[in-house]
Write a protein that holds these residues in place. Structure first.
Motif, PDB file in Angstrom:
ATOM      1  N   ARG A  52       0.841  -1.208   0.000  1.00 59.94           N
ATOM      2  CA  ARG A  52       0.000   0.000   0.000  1.00 59.94           C
ATOM      3  C   ARG A  52       0.872   1.253   0.000  1.00 59.94           C
ATOM      4  O   ARG A  52       0.611   2.210  -0.726  1.00 59.94           O
ATOM      5  CB  ARG A  52      -0.917  -0.011   1.217  1.00 59.94           C
ATOM      6  N   LEU A  53       1.929   1.249   0.816  1.00 61.58           N
ATOM      7  CA  LEU A  53       2.848   2.386   0.871  1.00 61.58           C
ATOM      8  C   LEU A  53       3.454   2.650  -0.502  1.00 61.58           C
ATOM      9  O   LEU A  53       3.458   3.792  -0.986  1.00 61.58           O
ATOM     10  CB  LEU A  53       3.950   2.118   1.904  1.00 61.58           C
ATOM     11  N   TYR A  54       3.952   1.609  -1.147  1.00 65.53           N
ATOM     12  CA  TYR A  54       4.579   1.764  -2.462  1.00 65.53           C
ATOM     13  C   TYR A  54       3.578   2.283  -3.500  1.00 65.53           C
ATOM     14  O   TYR A  54       3.938   3.069  -4.372  1.00 65.53           O
ATOM     15  CB  TYR A  54       5.157   0.433  -2.943  1.00 65.53           C
ATOM     16  N   ALA A  55       2.330   1.833  -3.412  1.00 71.86           N
ATOM     17  CA  ALA A  55       1.309   2.251  -4.373  1.00 71.86           C
ATOM     18  C   ALA A  55       0.849   3.697  -4.147  1.00 71.86           C
ATOM     19  O   ALA A  55       0.547   4.406  -5.100  1.00 71.86           O
ATOM     20  CB  ALA A  55       0.100   1.311  -4.294  1.00 71.86           C
ATOM     21  N   GLU A  56       0.812   4.130  -2.876  1.00 78.83           N
ATOM     22  CA  GLU A  56       0.251   5.442  -2.562  1.00 78.83           C
ATOM     23  C   GLU A  56       1.278   6.564  -2.449  1.00 78.83           C
ATOM     24  O   GLU A  56       0.938   7.724  -2.635  1.00 78.83           O
ATOM     25  CB  GLU A  56      -0.541   5.374  -1.245  1.00 78.83           C
ATOM     26  N   VAL A  57       2.522   6.247  -2.118  1.00 77.03           N
ATOM     27  CA  VAL A  57       3.513   7.287  -1.863  1.00 77.03           C
ATOM     28  C   VAL A  57       4.693   7.115  -2.815  1.00 77.03           C
ATOM     29  O   VAL A  57       5.505   6.190  -2.652  1.00 77.03           O
ATOM     30  CB  VAL A  57       3.990   7.244  -0.389  1.00 77.03           C
ATOM     31  N   LYS A  58       4.773   7.999  -3.784  1.00 76.81           N
ATOM     32  CA  LYS A  58       5.865   7.952  -4.759  1.00 76.81           C
ATOM     33  C   LYS A  58       7.195   8.163  -4.057  1.00 76.81           C
ATOM     34  O   LYS A  58       7.336   9.034  -3.212  1.00 76.81           O
ATOM     35  CB  LYS A  58       5.675   9.033  -5.816  1.00 76.81           C
ATOM     36  N   GLY A  59       8.182   7.367  -4.407  1.00 70.76           N
ATOM     37  CA  GLY A  59       9.507   7.478  -3.820  1.00 70.76           C
ATOM     38  C   GLY A  59       9.697   6.626  -2.580  1.00 70.76           C
ATOM     39  O   GLY A  59      10.826   6.476  -2.101  1.00 70.76           O
ATOM     40  N   SER A  60       8.617   6.045  -2.055  1.00 74.09           N
ATOM     41  CA  SER A  60       8.738   5.255  -0.825  1.00 74.09           C
ATOM     42  C   SER A  60       9.492   3.947  -1.057  1.00 74.09           C
ATOM     43  O   SER A  60      10.267   3.520  -0.194  1.00 74.09           O
ATOM     44  CB  SER A  60       7.364   4.982  -0.209  1.00 74.09           C
ATOM     45  N   ARG A  61       9.310   3.329  -2.197  1.00 77.45           N
ATOM     46  CA  ARG A  61      10.024   2.072  -2.491  1.00 77.45           C
ATOM     47  C   ARG A  61      11.536   2.320  -2.511  1.00 77.45           C
ATOM     48  O   ARG A  61      12.315   1.544  -1.956  1.00 77.45           O
ATOM     49  CB  ARG A  61       9.553   1.488  -3.826  1.00 77.45           C
ATOM     50  N   GLU A  62      11.947   3.427  -3.127  1.00 82.16           N
ATOM     51  CA  GLU A  62      13.363   3.763  -3.194  1.00 82.16           C
ATOM     52  C   GLU A  62      13.914   4.077  -1.804  1.00 82.16           C
ATOM     53  O   GLU A  62      15.040   3.694  -1.475  1.00 82.16           O
ATOM     54  CB  GLU A  62      13.571   4.969  -4.128  1.00 82.16           C
ATOM     55  N   LEU A  63      13.126   4.766  -0.991  1.00 82.61           N
ATOM     56  CA  LEU A  63      13.553   5.099   0.369  1.00 82.61           C
ATOM     57  C   LEU A  63      13.730   3.837   1.208  1.00 82.61           C
ATOM     58  O   LEU A  63      14.726   3.693   1.914  1.00 82.61           O
ATOM     59  CB  LEU A  63      12.536   6.046   1.019  1.00 82.61           C
ATOM     60  N   VAL A  64      12.783   2.908   1.117  1.00 82.50           N
ATOM     61  CA  VAL A  64      12.891   1.644   1.848  1.00 82.50           C
ATOM     62  C   VAL A  64      14.115   0.862   1.361  1.00 82.50           C
ATOM     63  O   VAL A  64      14.853   0.294   2.156  1.00 82.50           O
ATOM     64  CB  VAL A  64      11.594   0.808   1.714  1.00 82.50           C
ATOM     65  N   ALA A  65      14.353   0.875   0.058  1.00 83.39           N
ATOM     66  CA  ALA A  65      15.505   0.159  -0.502  1.00 83.39           C
ATOM     67  C   ALA A  65      16.830   0.746  -0.005  1.00 83.39           C
ATOM     68  O   ALA A  65      17.809   0.017   0.169  1.00 83.39           O
ATOM     69  CB  ALA A  65      15.459   0.188  -2.027  1.00 83.39           C
ATOM     70  N   LYS A  66      16.874   2.054   0.249  1.00 82.93           N
ATOM     71  CA  LYS A  66      18.095   2.706   0.748  1.00 82.93           C
ATOM     72  C   LYS A  66      18.341   2.436   2.231  1.00 82.93           C
ATOM     73  O   LYS A  66      19.456   2.597   2.723  1.00 82.93           O
ATOM     74  CB  LYS A  66      17.990   4.225   0.548  1.00 82.93           C
ATOM     75  N   SER A  67      17.307   1.998   2.952  1.00 82.04           N
ATOM     76  CA  SER A  67      17.441   1.797   4.401  1.00 82.04           C
ATOM     77  C   SER A  67      18.218   0.520   4.711  1.00 82.04           C
ATOM     78  O   SER A  67      18.282  -0.397   3.900  1.00 82.04           O
ATOM     79  CB  SER A  67      16.063   1.742   5.065  1.00 82.04           C
ATOM     80  N   ASN A  68      18.817   0.489   5.910  1.00 81.58           N
ATOM     81  CA  ASN A  68      19.493  -0.716   6.385  1.00 81.58           C
ATOM     82  C   ASN A  68      18.476  -1.746   6.854  1.00 81.58           C
ATOM     83  O   ASN A  68      18.712  -2.943   6.778  1.00 81.58           O
ATOM     84  CB  ASN A  68      20.440  -0.374   7.538  1.00 81.58           C
ATOM     85  N   ALA A  69      17.346  -1.267   7.374  1.00 80.36           N
ATOM     86  CA  ALA A  69      16.270  -2.142   7.846  1.00 80.36           C
ATOM     87  C   ALA A  69      14.987  -1.342   7.926  1.00 80.36           C
ATOM     88  O   ALA A  69      15.008  -0.113   8.048  1.00 80.36           O
ATOM     89  CB  ALA A  69      16.618  -2.722   9.215  1.00 80.36           C
ATOM     90  N   VAL A 120       2.472   2.032  11.006  1.00 78.32           N
ATOM     91  CA  VAL A 120       3.703   2.786  11.242  1.00 78.32           C
ATOM     92  C   VAL A 120       4.867   2.026  10.617  1.00 78.32           C
ATOM     93  O   VAL A 120       5.031   0.828  10.850  1.00 78.32           O
ATOM     94  CB  VAL A 120       3.944   2.991  12.751  1.00 78.32           C
ATOM     95  N   VAL A 121       5.660   2.738   9.826  1.00 82.24           N
ATOM     96  CA  VAL A 121       6.831   2.163   9.166  1.00 82.24           C
ATOM     97  C   VAL A 121       8.055   2.949   9.641  1.00 82.24           C
ATOM     98  O   VAL A 121       8.133   4.159   9.423  1.00 82.24           O
ATOM     99  CB  VAL A 121       6.702   2.248   7.629  1.00 82.24           C
ATOM    100  N   LEU A 122       8.974   2.271  10.323  1.00 77.27           N
ATOM    101  CA  LEU A 122      10.221   2.894  10.781  1.00 77.27           C
ATOM    102  C   LEU A 122      11.360   2.447   9.874  1.00 77.27           C
ATOM    103  O   LEU A 122      11.531   1.251   9.625  1.00 77.27           O
ATOM    104  CB  LEU A 122      10.538   2.489  12.220  1.00 77.27           C
ATOM    105  N   LEU A 123      12.142   3.404   9.407  1.00 80.66           N
ATOM    106  CA  LEU A 123      13.264   3.120   8.522  1.00 80.66           C
ATOM    107  C   LEU A 123      14.571   3.460   9.234  1.00 80.66           C
ATOM    108  O   LEU A 123      14.758   4.589   9.690  1.00 80.66           O
ATOM    109  CB  LEU A 123      13.156   3.966   7.248  1.00 80.66           C
ATOM    110  N   PHE A 124      15.452   2.491   9.335  1.00 72.53           N
ATOM    111  CA  PHE A 124      16.774   2.710   9.913  1.00 72.53           C
ATOM    112  C   PHE A 124      17.717   2.974   8.738  1.00 72.53           C
ATOM    113  O   PHE A 124      18.117   2.060   8.030  1.00 72.53           O
ATOM    114  CB  PHE A 124      17.207   1.501  10.733  1.00 72.53           C
ATOM    115  N   MET A 125      18.050   4.250   8.556  1.00 71.10           N
ATOM    116  CA  MET A 125      18.782   4.673   7.368  1.00 71.10           C
ATOM    117  C   MET A 125      20.290   4.490   7.494  1.00 71.10           C
ATOM    118  O   MET A 125      20.975   4.425   6.486  1.00 71.10           O
ATOM    119  CB  MET A 125      18.447   6.130   7.036  1.00 71.10           C
TER     120      MET A 125
END
Length: 193
Positions: A52-69, A120-125
């Motif tokens: 849902r996040l990837y479909a609704e928020v542009k750039g979120s897939r790339e941000l998640v991919a850049k995260s360590n976890a 809630v989605v937490l990204l450890f960058m």
């Protein structure tokens, strides 16, 4: 008289919050949680939330991919009247691999009524932020690390250039992405499932 009213109202709010949060588990006829069913429910919720996040928020897939976890809580229930609380269960993904199950909880006092649910989605960058999280017995947002809630630009896209905090958060409701809230004081603990 005001003290008695406050105590009654607070007790009712806590009872309501407890009743709402009690429904968060999968139980067997013996009354104990079926760990396999809970894990499956959490994993399905994590997948659904990320999709849902990837479909609704542009750039979120790339941000998640850049995260360590990424730590995803698919359903965080908030309930209360005057005294409120939030609780949810989620799972950690480290570069798409399973990294364990966690709970998040927080309490609040103030003008509030009813119950609501959010993801809630937490990204450890950074590796440092993720290592500190992994080494803690109980990690608290705002104490162990500051958490920046990501804002989405007018074009509906995450600004990955300005999203540069070591720990970042995205919060989804039925209405979409929330930006004006804080996760400070939220405690995250590992679950033995």
């Amino acid at each position: 008289m005001h003290k008695r009213t406050f105590l009654i109202t607070s007790a009712a709010a806590l009872a309501f919050a407890g009743a709402a949060l009690t429904g968060c588990t999968t139980t067997t006829t013996s009354g104990k949680a079926d760990a396999g069913a809970v894990r499956t429910e959490i994993d399905n919720g994590v997948d659904s939330t990320l999709n849902r996040l990837y479909a609704e928020v542009k750039g979120s897939r790339e941000l998640v991919a850049k995260s360590n976890a990424v730590l995803v809580f698919p359903r965080v229930l908030a309930a209360g009247l005057v005294v409120g609380g939030e609780y949810g269960k989620g799972a950690l993904r480290v570069k798409s691999e399973h990294g364990g199950y966690y709970s998040m909880a927080s309490a609040s006092v103030g003008l509030q009524a009813g119950a609501q649910s959010k993801a809630v989605v937490l990204l450890f960058m950074t590796q440092e932020a993720f290592s500190k999280f992994g080494q803690s017995k109980g990690w608290t947002a705002g104490v162990d690390a500051s958490v920046a809630v990501i804002k989405v630009g007018v074009n509906g896209e995450v600004d990955t250039a300005t999203a540069n905090s070591p720990v970042q958060a995205l919060v989804l409701t039925n209405a979409g992405l929330m930006a004006n809230l804080t996760l400070e004081g939220t405690k995250v603990s590992r679950l033995d499932l």
